[in-house]
Design a protein around this motif. Sequence first.
Motif, PDB file in Angstrom:
ATOM      1  N   GLN A  48      41.966  17.587 -92.571  1.00  0.00           N
ATOM      2  CA  GLN A  48      41.655  18.979 -92.865  1.00  0.00           C
ATOM      3  C   GLN A  48      40.410  19.442 -92.111  1.00  0.00           C
ATOM      4  N   LEU A  49      39.419  18.569 -91.992  1.00  0.00           N
ATOM      5  CA  LEU A  49      38.212  18.917 -91.246  1.00  0.00           C
ATOM      6  C   LEU A  49      38.534  19.146 -89.774  1.00  0.00           C
ATOM      7  N   ASN A  50      39.366  18.279 -89.187  1.00  0.00           N
ATOM      8  CA  ASN A  50      39.760  18.451 -87.781  1.00  0.00           C
ATOM      9  C   ASN A  50      40.553  19.731 -87.580  1.00  0.00           C
ATOM     10  N   GLU A  51      41.457  20.052 -88.527  1.00  0.00           N
ATOM     11  CA  GLU A  51      42.230  21.296 -88.424  1.00  0.00           C
ATOM     12  C   GLU A  51      41.314  22.502 -88.549  1.00  0.00           C
ATOM     13  N   SER A  52      40.337  22.402 -89.433  1.00  0.00           N
ATOM     14  CA  SER A  52      39.390  23.502 -89.618  1.00  0.00           C
ATOM     15  C   SER A  52      38.558  23.717 -88.355  1.00  0.00           C
ATOM     16  N   LYS A  53      38.113  22.613 -87.749  1.00  0.00           N
ATOM     17  CA  LYS A  53      37.352  22.722 -86.509  1.00  0.00           C
ATOM     18  C   LYS A  53      38.200  23.337 -85.404  1.00  0.00           C
ATOM     19  N   ALA A  54      39.467  22.924 -85.309  1.00  0.00           N
ATOM     20  CA  ALA A  54      40.350  23.474 -84.278  1.00  0.00           C
ATOM     21  C   ALA A  54      40.584  24.963 -84.498  1.00  0.00           C
ATOM     22  N   ALA A  55      40.783  25.362 -85.758  1.00  0.00           N
ATOM     23  CA  ALA A  55      40.989  26.784 -86.053  1.00  0.00           C
ATOM     24  C   ALA A  55      39.723  27.582 -85.746  1.00  0.00           C
ATOM     25  N   HIS A  56      38.570  27.017 -86.066  1.00  0.00           N
ATOM     26  CA  HIS A  56      37.305  27.699 -85.798  1.00  0.00           C
ATOM     27  C   HIS A  56      37.086  27.846 -84.292  1.00  0.00           C
ATOM     28  N   LYS A  57      37.429  26.804 -83.543  1.00  0.00           N
ATOM     29  CA  LYS A  57      37.281  26.853 -82.087  1.00  0.00           C
ATOM     30  C   LYS A  57      38.224  27.903 -81.496  1.00  0.00           C
ATOM     31  N   ALA A  58      39.464  27.958 -82.026  1.00  0.00           N
ATOM     32  CA  ALA A  58      40.418  28.964 -81.537  1.00  0.00           C
ATOM     33  C   ALA A  58      39.909  30.369 -81.829  1.00  0.00           C
ATOM     34  N   ASP A  59      39.325  30.558 -83.025  1.00  0.00           N
ATOM     35  CA  ASP A  59      38.763  31.871 -83.346  1.00  0.00           C
ATOM     36  C   ASP A  59      37.597  32.210 -82.430  1.00  0.00           C
ATOM     37  N   SER A  60      36.764  31.231 -82.131  1.00  0.00           N
ATOM     38  CA  SER A  60      35.633  31.467 -81.232  1.00  0.00           C
ATOM     39  C   SER A  60      36.113  31.848 -79.840  1.00  0.00           C
ATOM     40  N   LEU A  61      37.132  31.134 -79.351  1.00  0.00           N
ATOM     41  CA  LEU A  61      37.677  31.467 -78.037  1.00  0.00           C
ATOM     42  C   LEU A  61      38.305  32.853 -78.037  1.00  0.00           C
ATOM     43  N   LYS A  62      38.952  33.204 -79.136  1.00  0.00           N
ATOM     44  CA  LYS A  62      39.546  34.539 -79.247  1.00  0.00           C
ATOM     45  C   LYS A  62      38.442  35.593 -79.230  1.00  0.00           C
ATOM     46  N   ASN A  63      37.365  35.332 -79.972  1.00  0.00           N
ATOM     47  CA  ASN A  63      36.246  36.276 -79.986  1.00  0.00           C
ATOM     48  C   ASN A  63      35.588  36.366 -78.612  1.00  0.00           C
ATOM     49  N   LEU A  64      35.470  35.252 -77.911  1.00  0.00           N
ATOM     50  CA  LEU A  64      34.904  35.248 -76.572  1.00  0.00           C
ATOM     51  C   LEU A  64      35.788  36.055 -75.627  1.00  0.00           C
ATOM     52  N   ASN A  65      37.102  35.932 -75.776  1.00  0.00           N
ATOM     53  CA  ASN A  65      38.041  36.692 -74.956  1.00  0.00           C
ATOM     54  C   ASN A  65      37.882  38.187 -75.229  1.00  0.00           C
ATOM     55  N   ILE A  66      37.694  38.549 -76.487  1.00  0.00           N
ATOM     56  CA  ILE A  66      37.494  39.965 -76.826  1.00  0.00           C
ATOM     57  C   ILE A  66      36.192  40.459 -76.213  1.00  0.00           C
ATOM     58  N   LYS A  67      35.131  39.636 -76.265  1.00  0.00           N
ATOM     59  CA  LYS A  67      33.849  40.031 -75.691  1.00  0.00           C
ATOM     60  C   LYS A  67      33.961  40.185 -74.178  1.00  0.00           C
ATOM     61  N   THR A  68      34.725  39.328 -73.527  1.00  0.00           N
ATOM     62  CA  THR A  68      34.923  39.421 -72.084  1.00  0.00           C
ATOM     63  C   THR A  68      35.653  40.706 -71.735  1.00  0.00           C
ATOM     64  N   LYS A  69      36.664  41.046 -72.540  1.00  0.00           N
ATOM     65  CA  LYS A  69      37.386  42.297 -72.309  1.00  0.00           C
ATOM     66  C   LYS A  69      36.456  43.485 -72.507  1.00  0.00           C
ATOM     67  N   THR A  70      35.563  43.387 -73.500  1.00  0.00           N
ATOM     68  CA  THR A  70      34.610  44.466 -73.744  1.00  0.00           C
ATOM     69  C   THR A  70      33.659  44.597 -72.561  1.00  0.00           C
ATOM     70  N   ASP A  71      33.239  43.461 -71.995  1.00  0.00           N
ATOM     71  CA  ASP A  71      32.360  43.498 -70.826  1.00  0.00           C
ATOM     72  C   ASP A  71      33.039  44.175 -69.648  1.00  0.00           C
ATOM     73  N   SER A  72      34.314  43.832 -69.425  1.00  0.00           N
ATOM     74  CA  SER A  72      35.017  44.444 -68.302  1.00  0.00           C
ATOM     75  C   SER A  72      35.266  45.927 -68.563  1.00  0.00           C
ATOM     76  N   LEU A 119      26.593  31.476 -79.423  1.00  0.00           N
ATOM     77  CA  LEU A 119      26.033  30.826 -78.237  1.00  0.00           C
ATOM     78  C   LEU A 119      26.025  29.307 -78.387  1.00  0.00           C
ATOM     79  N   LYS A 120      25.781  28.808 -79.605  1.00  0.00           N
ATOM     80  CA  LYS A 120      25.753  27.358 -79.829  1.00  0.00           C
ATOM     81  C   LYS A 120      27.109  26.722 -79.569  1.00  0.00           C
ATOM     82  N   LYS A 121      28.182  27.467 -79.798  1.00  0.00           N
ATOM     83  CA  LYS A 121      29.527  26.917 -79.673  1.00  0.00           C
ATOM     84  C   LYS A 121      30.038  26.920 -78.238  1.00  0.00           C
ATOM     85  N   LEU A 122      29.374  27.612 -77.354  1.00  0.00           N
ATOM     86  CA  LEU A 122      29.820  27.704 -75.975  1.00  0.00           C
ATOM     87  C   LEU A 122      29.331  26.502 -75.174  1.00  0.00           C
TER      88      LEU A 122
END
Length: 190
Positions: free
Chosen positions: A115-139, A157-160
């Motif tokens: 469950q901890l590994n699944e939670s970390k993977a879901a959190h990482k996917a959410d972070s990448l999704k948020n980073l993608n949204i921020k990149t789109k906002t930058d463009s 920033l810590k997660k990048l």
Amino acid sequence: MHKYITLFFSAALFLCACNGKSIPKDVLQPNAMANILTEMHIIDGTMYNVMQAPDSLYKYGAGKYAAMFKRLHTDTAMFNKSMKYYSNQPDKLLAVYDQVDQKIKDKVDSINKIQLNESKAAHKADSLKNLNIKTKTDSAQKHNPAAKPPVVSADSLKKLDNKAKAELLRKIHARKGKEDSKLQPAVNPQ
């Protein structure tokens, strides 16, 4: 008389010593008994999630117990005989339940780790999704300079990784430099 008392106690000691060492062949061995009891307690735990109607435990539990006995290559008669034997041998039953306790703890630890590994993977996917949204906002901001800049938190920033951090910091400094040049008054060289 002293001879008979000594004979009686030595015979009693011999019978007690012989009775406690070996387990009869028609009784489940401690490891097999621990496996069955572990599975039984897990099944009992799952039954608490079923609505407690009068016949629900029998209706839903009987099939699960039958499947468990089949999977562990035993039957209820052998289990009942073994349980009766271990009930009369509390030290052996305690040793069996020590194994049951350890097996259940191992299963819980394994589930928690998954469950901890699944939670970390879901959190990482959410972070990448948020980073993608921020990149789109930058463009989008490059095309529309009046748009608000995206907010970057310290946690994101810590997660990048280092390369992504460097790129993000470069963009922030470039944007800051443009904003500073807009705010500075034009100086007339004359």
